[in-house]
Motif scaffolding. Structure first.
Motif, PDB file in Angstrom:
ATOM      1  N   LEU A 280     -17.196  14.456 -19.374  1.00 46.77           N
ATOM      2  CA  LEU A 280     -16.226  15.250 -20.136  1.00 46.77           C
ATOM      3  C   LEU A 280     -15.904  16.540 -19.400  1.00 46.77           C
ATOM      4  CD1 LEU A 280     -14.553  15.892 -22.677  1.00 46.77           C
ATOM      5  CD2 LEU A 280     -16.660  16.800 -23.705  1.00 46.77           C
ATOM      6  N   CYS A 281     -16.941  17.226 -18.965  1.00 45.25           N
ATOM      7  CA  CYS A 281     -16.736  18.485 -18.253  1.00 45.25           C
ATOM      8  C   CYS A 281     -15.965  18.255 -16.950  1.00 45.25           C
ATOM      9  CB  CYS A 281     -18.080  19.154 -17.982  1.00 45.25           C
ATOM     10  SG  CYS A 281     -17.939  20.904 -17.580  1.00 45.25           S
ATOM     11  N   GLY A 282     -16.294  17.196 -16.242  1.00 49.35           N
ATOM     12  CA  GLY A 282     -15.601  16.881 -14.997  1.00 49.35           C
ATOM     13  C   GLY A 282     -14.121  16.608 -15.202  1.00 49.35           C
ATOM     14  N   ARG A 283     -13.793  15.852 -16.260  1.00 53.48           N
ATOM     15  CA  ARG A 283     -12.381  15.545 -16.531  1.00 53.48           C
ATOM     16  C   ARG A 283     -11.607  16.799 -16.916  1.00 53.48           C
ATOM     17  NH1 ARG A 283     -15.064  11.244 -18.666  1.00 53.48           N
ATOM     18  NH2 ARG A 283     -14.948  12.000 -20.826  1.00 53.48           N
ATOM     19  N   VAL A 284     -12.207  17.631 -17.762  1.00 55.64           N
ATOM     20  CA  VAL A 284     -11.515  18.863 -18.174  1.00 55.64           C
ATOM     21  C   VAL A 284     -11.387  19.820 -16.995  1.00 55.64           C
ATOM     22  CG1 VAL A 284     -11.635  20.888 -19.676  1.00 55.64           C
ATOM     23  CG2 VAL A 284     -12.119  18.613 -20.601  1.00 55.64           C
TER      24      VAL A 284
ATOM     25  N   ALA B 121     -11.057  19.028 -13.890  1.00 53.74           N
ATOM     26  CA  ALA B 121      -9.973  18.514 -13.043  1.00 53.74           C
ATOM     27  C   ALA B 121      -8.615  18.911 -13.610  1.00 53.74           C
ATOM     28  CB  ALA B 121     -10.081  16.999 -12.911  1.00 53.74           C
ATOM     29  N   LEU B 122      -8.461  18.835 -14.929  1.00 58.56           N
ATOM     30  CA  LEU B 122      -7.217  19.278 -15.566  1.00 58.56           C
ATOM     31  C   LEU B 122      -6.965  20.761 -15.316  1.00 58.56           C
ATOM     32  CD1 LEU B 122      -7.410  17.588 -19.096  1.00 58.56           C
ATOM     33  CD2 LEU B 122      -5.735  17.097 -17.309  1.00 58.56           C
ATOM     34  N   LEU B 123      -8.018  21.551 -15.478  1.00 56.78           N
ATOM     35  CA  LEU B 123      -7.878  23.005 -15.304  1.00 56.78           C
ATOM     36  C   LEU B 123      -7.529  23.362 -13.864  1.00 56.78           C
ATOM     37  CD1 LEU B 123     -10.908  24.226 -17.444  1.00 56.78           C
ATOM     38  CD2 LEU B 123      -8.487  24.280 -18.080  1.00 56.78           C
ATOM     39  N   GLU B 124      -8.142  22.692 -12.922  1.00 57.12           N
ATOM     40  CA  GLU B 124      -7.859  22.976 -11.515  1.00 57.12           C
ATOM     41  C   GLU B 124      -6.445  22.569 -11.140  1.00 57.12           C
ATOM     42  OE1 GLU B 124     -10.930  21.594  -8.899  1.00 57.12           O
ATOM     43  OE2 GLU B 124     -12.469  22.668 -10.041  1.00 57.12           O
ATOM     44  N   HIS B 125      -5.974  21.479 -11.704  1.00 58.70           N
ATOM     45  CA  HIS B 125      -4.624  21.000 -11.399  1.00 58.70           C
ATOM     46  C   HIS B 125      -3.560  21.909 -12.021  1.00 58.70           C
ATOM     47  CE1 HIS B 125      -1.342  18.280 -10.547  1.00 58.70           C
ATOM     48  NE2 HIS B 125      -1.006  18.314 -11.818  1.00 58.70           N
ATOM     49  N   ALA B 126      -3.743  22.275 -13.279  1.00 57.73           N
ATOM     50  CA  ALA B 126      -2.726  23.053 -14.001  1.00 57.73           C
ATOM     51  C   ALA B 126      -2.893  24.560 -13.831  1.00 57.73           C
ATOM     52  CB  ALA B 126      -2.762  22.695 -15.488  1.00 57.73           C
ATOM     53  N   ALA B 127      -4.127  25.024 -13.597  1.00 53.02           N
ATOM     54  CA  ALA B 127      -4.452  26.442 -13.434  1.00 53.02           C
ATOM     55  C   ALA B 127      -3.883  27.334 -14.550  1.00 53.02           C
ATOM     56  CB  ALA B 127      -3.988  26.940 -12.070  1.00 53.02           C
ATOM     57  N   PRO B 128      -4.117  26.964 -15.822  1.00 53.71           N
ATOM     58  CA  PRO B 128      -3.600  27.790 -16.917  1.00 53.71           C
ATOM     59  C   PRO B 128      -4.506  28.994 -17.179  1.00 53.71           C
ATOM     60  CG  PRO B 128      -4.880  26.016 -17.826  1.00 53.71           C
ATOM     61  CD  PRO B 128      -4.855  25.815 -16.323  1.00 53.71           C
ATOM     62  N   GLN B 129      -3.976  29.999 -17.856  1.00 53.95           N
ATOM     63  CA  GLN B 129      -4.807  31.116 -18.300  1.00 53.95           C
ATOM     64  C   GLN B 129      -5.463  30.762 -19.631  1.00 53.95           C
ATOM     65  OE1 GLN B 129      -2.234  34.548 -18.321  1.00 53.95           O
ATOM     66  NE2 GLN B 129      -2.771  35.029 -16.214  1.00 53.95           N
ATOM     67  N   VAL B 130      -4.771  29.940 -20.420  1.00 54.10           N
ATOM     68  CA  VAL B 130      -5.279  29.505 -21.728  1.00 54.10           C
ATOM     69  C   VAL B 130      -5.114  28.000 -21.824  1.00 54.10           C
ATOM     70  CG1 VAL B 130      -4.944  29.628 -24.230  1.00 54.10           C
ATOM     71  CG2 VAL B 130      -4.686  31.697 -22.841  1.00 54.10           C
ATOM     72  N   ALA B 131      -6.149  27.349 -22.325  1.00 54.72           N
ATOM     73  CA  ALA B 131      -6.093  25.908 -22.586  1.00 54.72           C
ATOM     74  C   ALA B 131      -6.444  25.698 -24.056  1.00 54.72           C
ATOM     75  CB  ALA B 131      -7.070  25.161 -21.696  1.00 54.72           C
ATOM     76  N   LEU B 132      -5.628  24.945 -24.741  1.00 54.70           N
ATOM     77  CA  LEU B 132      -5.867  24.635 -26.150  1.00 54.70           C
ATOM     78  C   LEU B 132      -6.540  23.277 -26.240  1.00 54.70           C
ATOM     79  CD1 LEU B 132      -2.453  25.761 -27.649  1.00 54.70           C
ATOM     80  CD2 LEU B 132      -4.586  27.062 -27.480  1.00 54.70           C
ATOM     81  N   CYS B 133      -7.675  23.236 -26.934  1.00 58.51           N
ATOM     82  CA  CYS B 133      -8.455  22.012 -27.073  1.00 58.51           C
ATOM     83  C   CYS B 133      -8.437  21.564 -28.521  1.00 58.51           C
ATOM     84  CB  CYS B 133      -9.892  22.272 -26.606  1.00 58.51           C
ATOM     85  SG  CYS B 133     -10.982  20.855 -26.793  1.00 58.51           S
ATOM     86  N   ASP B 134      -7.812  20.433 -28.782  1.00 60.45           N
ATOM     87  CA  ASP B 134      -7.748  19.868 -30.128  1.00 60.45           C
ATOM     88  C   ASP B 134      -9.067  19.145 -30.393  1.00 60.45           C
ATOM     89  OD1 ASP B 134      -7.327  18.192 -32.363  1.00 60.45           O
ATOM     90  OD2 ASP B 134      -5.177  18.164 -31.965  1.00 60.45           O
ATOM     91  N   VAL B 135      -9.785  19.599 -31.421  1.00 56.60           N
ATOM     92  CA  VAL B 135     -11.103  19.042 -31.721  1.00 56.60           C
ATOM     93  C   VAL B 135     -11.141  18.315 -33.070  1.00 56.60           C
ATOM     94  CG1 VAL B 135     -12.382  20.637 -30.257  1.00 56.60           C
ATOM     95  CG2 VAL B 135     -11.902  21.270 -32.620  1.00 56.60           C
ATOM     96  N   ARG B 136      -9.981  17.907 -33.552  1.00 56.21           N
ATOM     97  CA  ARG B 136      -9.966  17.252 -34.867  1.00 56.21           C
ATOM     98  C   ARG B 136     -10.783  15.974 -34.886  1.00 56.21           C
ATOM     99  NH1 ARG B 136      -4.209  16.841 -36.194  1.00 56.21           N
ATOM    100  NH2 ARG B 136      -3.733  17.620 -34.126  1.00 56.21           N
ATOM    101  N   GLY B 137     -11.024  15.360 -33.743  1.00 59.46           N
ATOM    102  CA  GLY B 137     -11.734  14.094 -33.695  1.00 59.46           C
ATOM    103  C   GLY B 137     -13.205  14.183 -33.351  1.00 59.46           C
ATOM    104  N   VAL B 138     -13.805  15.368 -33.421  1.00 56.12           N
ATOM    105  CA  VAL B 138     -15.223  15.485 -33.071  1.00 56.12           C
ATOM    106  C   VAL B 138     -16.050  15.897 -34.284  1.00 56.12           C
ATOM    107  CG1 VAL B 138     -14.791  16.016 -30.647  1.00 56.12           C
ATOM    108  CG2 VAL B 138     -14.983  17.876 -32.267  1.00 56.12           C
TER     109      VAL B 138
END
Length: 94
Positions: free
Chosen positions: A18-22, A24-41
């Protein structure tokens, strides 16, 4: 801004992937803020651990992860575990 969702239940063996996939997303997009939808956890200790690890990894990349669609139970558990300053609930800031 980057938006992603995580689903559960999350088990301890799931955390590195999970950490590796996220990351990779962060490195590719390089956002200052990332919104994580947790309705399914579920609201459990492994989920809170996963969210804290994601936040730490994001901060190392100059980003902040904010949660969306949190349940009352998950917010309460995050506060109980003393991680309210680490695991930011975007829904509560509105």
């Amino acid at each position: 801004m980057l938006t992603f969702a995580i689903y559960g239940p999350i088990t301890r063996p799931d955390l590195p992937g999970l950490c590796g996939r996220v990351c990779a997303l962060l490195e590719h997009a390089a956002p200052q803020v990332a919104l994580c939808d947790v309705r399914g956890v579920p609201a459990d200790a492994v989920t809170v651990d996963a969210l804290a690890q994601l936040q730490l990894a994001a901060r190392r990349r100059g980003c902040e992860v904010r949660l969306q669609n949190t349940t009352r139970e998950l917010r309460d558990l995050v506060h109980l575990m003393g991680l309210a300053e680490v695991v930011v609930d975007d829904d509560a800031t509105r």
